[in-house]
Write a protein that holds these residues in place. Structure first.
Motif, PDB file in Angstrom:
ATOM      1  N   VAL A   1     -44.728  90.752  65.322  1.00  0.00           N
ATOM      2  CA  VAL A   1     -44.643  89.290  65.441  1.00  0.00           C
ATOM      3  C   VAL A   1     -43.408  88.890  66.239  1.00  0.00           C
ATOM      4  CG1 VAL A   1     -44.284  87.164  64.156  1.00  0.00           C
ATOM      5  CG2 VAL A   1     -45.981  88.820  63.369  1.00  0.00           C
ATOM      6  N   TRP A   2     -42.255  89.474  65.902  1.00  0.00           N
ATOM      7  CA  TRP A   2     -41.037  89.127  66.628  1.00  0.00           C
ATOM      8  C   TRP A   2     -41.109  89.575  68.075  1.00  0.00           C
ATOM      9  CZ3 TRP A   2     -37.815  85.674  64.990  1.00  0.00           C
ATOM     10  CH2 TRP A   2     -37.669  85.445  63.621  1.00  0.00           C
ATOM     11  N   PHE A   3     -41.666  90.760  68.309  1.00  0.00           N
ATOM     12  CA  PHE A   3     -41.806  91.243  69.681  1.00  0.00           C
ATOM     13  C   PHE A   3     -42.742  90.334  70.478  1.00  0.00           C
ATOM     14  CE2 PHE A   3     -43.956  93.878  72.891  1.00  0.00           C
ATOM     15  CZ  PHE A   3     -42.859  94.322  73.608  1.00  0.00           C
ATOM     16  N   GLY A   4     -43.842  89.919  69.849  1.00  0.00           N
ATOM     17  CA  GLY A   4     -44.769  89.020  70.527  1.00  0.00           C
ATOM     18  C   GLY A   4     -44.139  87.678  70.843  1.00  0.00           C
ATOM     19  N   MET A   5     -43.325  87.164  69.928  1.00  0.00           N
ATOM     20  CA  MET A   5     -42.637  85.896  70.193  1.00  0.00           C
ATOM     21  C   MET A   5     -41.663  86.035  71.363  1.00  0.00           C
ATOM     22  SD  MET A   5     -41.845  84.459  66.344  1.00  0.00           S
ATOM     23  CE  MET A   5     -40.891  83.101  67.048  1.00  0.00           C
ATOM     24  N   GLY A   6     -40.942  87.151  71.409  1.00  0.00           N
ATOM     25  CA  GLY A   6     -40.015  87.361  72.517  1.00  0.00           C
ATOM     26  C   GLY A   6     -40.723  87.465  73.847  1.00  0.00           C
ATOM     27  N   VAL A   7     -41.834  88.202  73.861  1.00  0.00           N
ATOM     28  CA  VAL A   7     -42.607  88.338  75.102  1.00  0.00           C
ATOM     29  C   VAL A   7     -43.180  86.985  75.517  1.00  0.00           C
ATOM     30  CG1 VAL A   7     -44.666  89.382  76.123  1.00  0.00           C
ATOM     31  CG2 VAL A   7     -43.115  90.770  74.740  1.00  0.00           C
ATOM     32  N   SER A   8     -43.642  86.215  74.551  1.00  0.00           N
ATOM     33  CA  SER A   8     -44.205  84.891  74.865  1.00  0.00           C
ATOM     34  C   SER A   8     -43.159  83.976  75.472  1.00  0.00           C
ATOM     35  CB  SER A   8     -44.788  84.258  73.596  1.00  0.00           C
ATOM     36  OG  SER A   8     -45.814  85.061  73.046  1.00  0.00           O
ATOM     37  N   ILE A   9     -41.944  84.001  74.917  1.00  0.00           N
ATOM     38  CA  ILE A   9     -40.869  83.176  75.459  1.00  0.00           C
ATOM     39  C   ILE A   9     -40.536  83.588  76.882  1.00  0.00           C
ATOM     40  CG2 ILE A   9     -38.425  82.584  75.222  1.00  0.00           C
ATOM     41  CD1 ILE A   9     -38.800  82.791  72.192  1.00  0.00           C
TER      42      ILE A   9
ATOM     43  N   PHE B   1     -40.796  82.651  82.794  1.00  0.00           N
ATOM     44  CA  PHE B   1     -41.068  83.100  84.156  1.00  0.00           C
ATOM     45  C   PHE B   1     -42.310  82.434  84.749  1.00  0.00           C
ATOM     46  CE2 PHE B   1     -38.460  86.724  82.676  1.00  0.00           C
ATOM     47  CZ  PHE B   1     -37.546  86.745  83.708  1.00  0.00           C
ATOM     48  N   LEU B   2     -43.244  82.010  83.908  1.00  0.00           N
ATOM     49  CA  LEU B   2     -44.465  81.358  84.386  1.00  0.00           C
ATOM     50  C   LEU B   2     -44.427  79.856  84.151  1.00  0.00           C
ATOM     51  CD1 LEU B   2     -47.098  83.931  83.052  1.00  0.00           C
ATOM     52  CD2 LEU B   2     -46.079  83.817  85.332  1.00  0.00           C
ATOM     53  N   ALA B   3     -43.224  79.305  84.034  1.00  0.00           N
ATOM     54  CA  ALA B   3     -43.107  77.873  83.716  1.00  0.00           C
ATOM     55  C   ALA B   3     -43.754  77.005  84.788  1.00  0.00           C
ATOM     56  CB  ALA B   3     -41.635  77.509  83.549  1.00  0.00           C
ATOM     57  N   GLN B   4     -43.516  77.320  86.059  1.00  0.00           N
ATOM     58  CA  GLN B   4     -44.041  76.468  87.115  1.00  0.00           C
ATOM     59  C   GLN B   4     -45.573  76.471  87.155  1.00  0.00           C
ATOM     60  OE1 GLN B   4     -41.447  74.901  88.707  1.00  0.00           O
ATOM     61  NE2 GLN B   4     -43.025  73.461  89.315  1.00  0.00           N
ATOM     62  N   PRO B   5     -46.239  77.635  87.125  1.00  0.00           N
ATOM     63  CA  PRO B   5     -47.711  77.593  87.060  1.00  0.00           C
ATOM     64  C   PRO B   5     -48.237  76.897  85.818  1.00  0.00           C
ATOM     65  CG  PRO B   5     -46.958  79.777  87.719  1.00  0.00           C
ATOM     66  CD  PRO B   5     -45.755  79.016  87.306  1.00  0.00           C
ATOM     67  N   LEU B   6     -47.569  77.095  84.670  1.00  0.00           N
ATOM     68  CA  LEU B   6     -48.017  76.430  83.445  1.00  0.00           C
ATOM     69  C   LEU B   6     -47.878  74.914  83.563  1.00  0.00           C
ATOM     70  CD1 LEU B   6     -46.526  78.807  80.714  1.00  0.00           C
ATOM     71  CD2 LEU B   6     -48.908  78.590  81.411  1.00  0.00           C
ATOM     72  N   LEU B   7     -46.794  74.453  84.189  1.00  0.00           N
ATOM     73  CA  LEU B   7     -46.624  73.016  84.379  1.00  0.00           C
ATOM     74  C   LEU B   7     -47.659  72.463  85.350  1.00  0.00           C
ATOM     75  CD1 LEU B   7     -42.728  72.646  84.513  1.00  0.00           C
ATOM     76  CD2 LEU B   7     -44.272  71.979  82.669  1.00  0.00           C
TER      77      LEU B   7
END
Length: 357
Positions: free
Chosen positions: A31-39, A44-50
Motif C-alpha cells: 500500500v505504501w509503495f503504491g501510494m509513493g508510485v502514484s504520487i 511527472f504526468l501532471a501536464q497530461p492529466l491536467l
C-alpha cells in the motif's frame, strides 16, 4: 529409557509467504509503495492529466449546453452537440476576427498605461523608502510569474498552446458525444461489487460539474458585459478590452477578480481621479452582483465551496502546475468534495440498512 531425540517441529520462517504476519506486512508495504508510485506518476504526468481534466471540464460545458438546447430543440443529441460546439467556436473566431484588430490596439495601449501607472506607484513608494529605487516593471513581472509556478514544455510555446487546445477540444467533444461509454470503460476496471456505487458517484460528479460550469459561464458573461458597458458609460479607456479580460478572468475565482480589478483601477486613474473612482465603483458593483447573486445561487445548485478552501487550492495548484493548475483548481476541488460526500452517503446508507431490524 528411550534416548531418541524429540521430533523437531518446523516453524514458518520470515520468507514464508503463507505466514499471516508476513502477508499482512507485505500488504502494508504494498500500500505504501503504491501510494509513493502514484504520487510520482501524478507529479511527472501532471501536464497530461491536467489536459485530460481540461477536456472533461470542456465536455461538461458542451454536455450542459446540449442538454439545455434539447429542451427547446427536439433533435438528435449529436446534432445538438454539433450546434453547441460550432456556436462556441464561432464566438471565438468572431472575437479574434472582428474584434481582434481593435483589441490588439487596445492591448498595447493598456500595456503602456499599466506600465506608466506602475512606474508612478513605484516612484511614490520609492520616495517614501518602501521599495528600491531601481525596481523595474520587468523585474516585478518576472517575480510574479515565478511565484505562480512552472509551465512545462507542453504549454511553453505558441505551438504547445495550440496543440494543447486542440487536444482539449478533441477530448471534450468525444467525451460529450458518448459519456456513458467512458463511464462503462472505467467501471469495467473495478470489481463488480463497486460498480453501482461508481455509477452513482460519476452521475453526481457530472451533474455537479455541469452546474458549476454553467454558473461559471453565466458569471463570466455578466462580469464581462457588465464591466464593458459600465466602463464605457463612465469614459474609462479600453472598456472593450477590460470587459473581455474581466470575463475571461472570472473563470478563476478570487485571483481572477483581483487581477481584473487592478487592471480596471489602473486604467481608470490614468484618465483622472473622477474616472478612477468610477472604475473603482464599477469593479465593486460587478463583483457584488457576482458574489452575492450568481455565486450563492450556483453554490446552492452544486457544491458549496468555502472561499478560503478555493483560494488555498489555487495557490497550491498554481505553485505546482502553473497557470493551468490555477485555472482548474476550483473544479478539481469541487469534484473531490462531491466524491467524498457521495462516499459518505453510501456509507451512511449501508449503516442505516444494517441497523434496521
Amino acid at each position: 529409557m528411550n534416548d531418541a531425540p524429540a521430533p523437531h517441529v518446523e516453524r514458518r520462517g520470515p520468507t514464508e509467504l503463507r505466514d499471516p504476519l508476513v502477508r499482512n506486512e507485505l500488504k502494508k508495504a504494498g500500500v505504501w509503495f503504491g501510494m509513493g508510485v502514484s504520487i510520482l506518476l501524478v507529479w511527472f504526468l501532471a501536464q497530461p492529466l491536467l489536459l485530460i481534466f481540461s477536456g472533461i471540464v470542456l465536455a461538461a460545458i458542451l454536455d450542459g449546453g446540449t442538454r439545455l438546447l434539447g429542451r427547446v430543440l427536439p433533435i438528435g443529441r449529436g446534432w445538438r452537440l454539433a450546434i453547441v460546439t460550432l456556436a462556441g467556436l464561432g464566438f471565438i473566431v468572431w472575437t479574434f476576427i472582428f474584434a481582434g484588430m481593435e483589441l490588439v490596439g487596445q492591448a498595447e495601449e493598456l500595456r503602456a498605461t499599466i506600465a506608466a501607472q506602475l512606474d508612478r506607484i513605484f516612484g511614490w513608494a520609492s520616495s517614501l523608502g518602501l521599495t528600491q529605487s531601481n525596481m523595474q516593471l520587468d523585474q516585478l513581472t518576472s517575480q510574479i510569474m515565478g511565484s505562480l509556478g512552472r509551465l512545462t514544455s507542453a504549454v511553453g510555446s505558441a505551438v504547445g498552446v495550440i496543440t494543447s487546445l486542440v487536444m482539449i477540444l478533441v477530448i471534450g467533444v468525444f467525451i460529450a458525444l458518448e459519456p456513458r461509454l467512458y463511464e462503462r470503460g472505467v467501471a469495467w476496471m473495478l470489481p463488480m461489487r463497486n460498480r453501482d456505487a461508481f455509477y452513482r458517484t460519476a452521475q453526481r460528479m457530472g451533474y455537479t460539474l455541469r452546474r458549476l460550469m454553467a454558473g461559471r459561464m453565466v458569471g463570466m458573461a455578466v462580469e464581462g458585459f457588465g464591466t464593458w458597458l459600465l466602463l464605457l458609460a463612465g469614459g474609462v479607456p479600453m472598456a472593450a478590452l477590460l470587459g473581455l479580460l474581466t470575463g475571461l478572468l472570472a473563470f478563476i475565482p478570487n485571483i481572477g477578480a483581483i487581477v481584473s480589478g487592478v487592471l480596471i483601477v489602473l486604467a481608470g486613474f490614468s484618465q483622472g481621479v473622477d474616472t478612477g473612482l468610477w472604475a473603482v465603483g464599477v469593479y465593486f458593483v460587478v463583483q457584488t452582483v457576482d458574489g452575492y447573486l450568481i455565486v450563492p445561487y450556483v453554490a446552492r445548485k452544486t457544491v458549496d465551496l468555502a472561499p478560503a478552501l478555493v483560494l488555498g487550492a489555487q495557490l497550491l495548484f498554481g505553485a505546482l502546475f502553473g497557470i493551468m493548475g490555477l485555472a482548474l483548481a476550483d473544479p478539481i476541488v469541487a469534484m473531490i468534495k462531491t466524491a467524498l460526500e457521495q462516499k459518505s452517503r453510501e456509507e451512511e446508507g449501508q449503516g442505516a440498512g444494517v441497523a434496521e431490524p
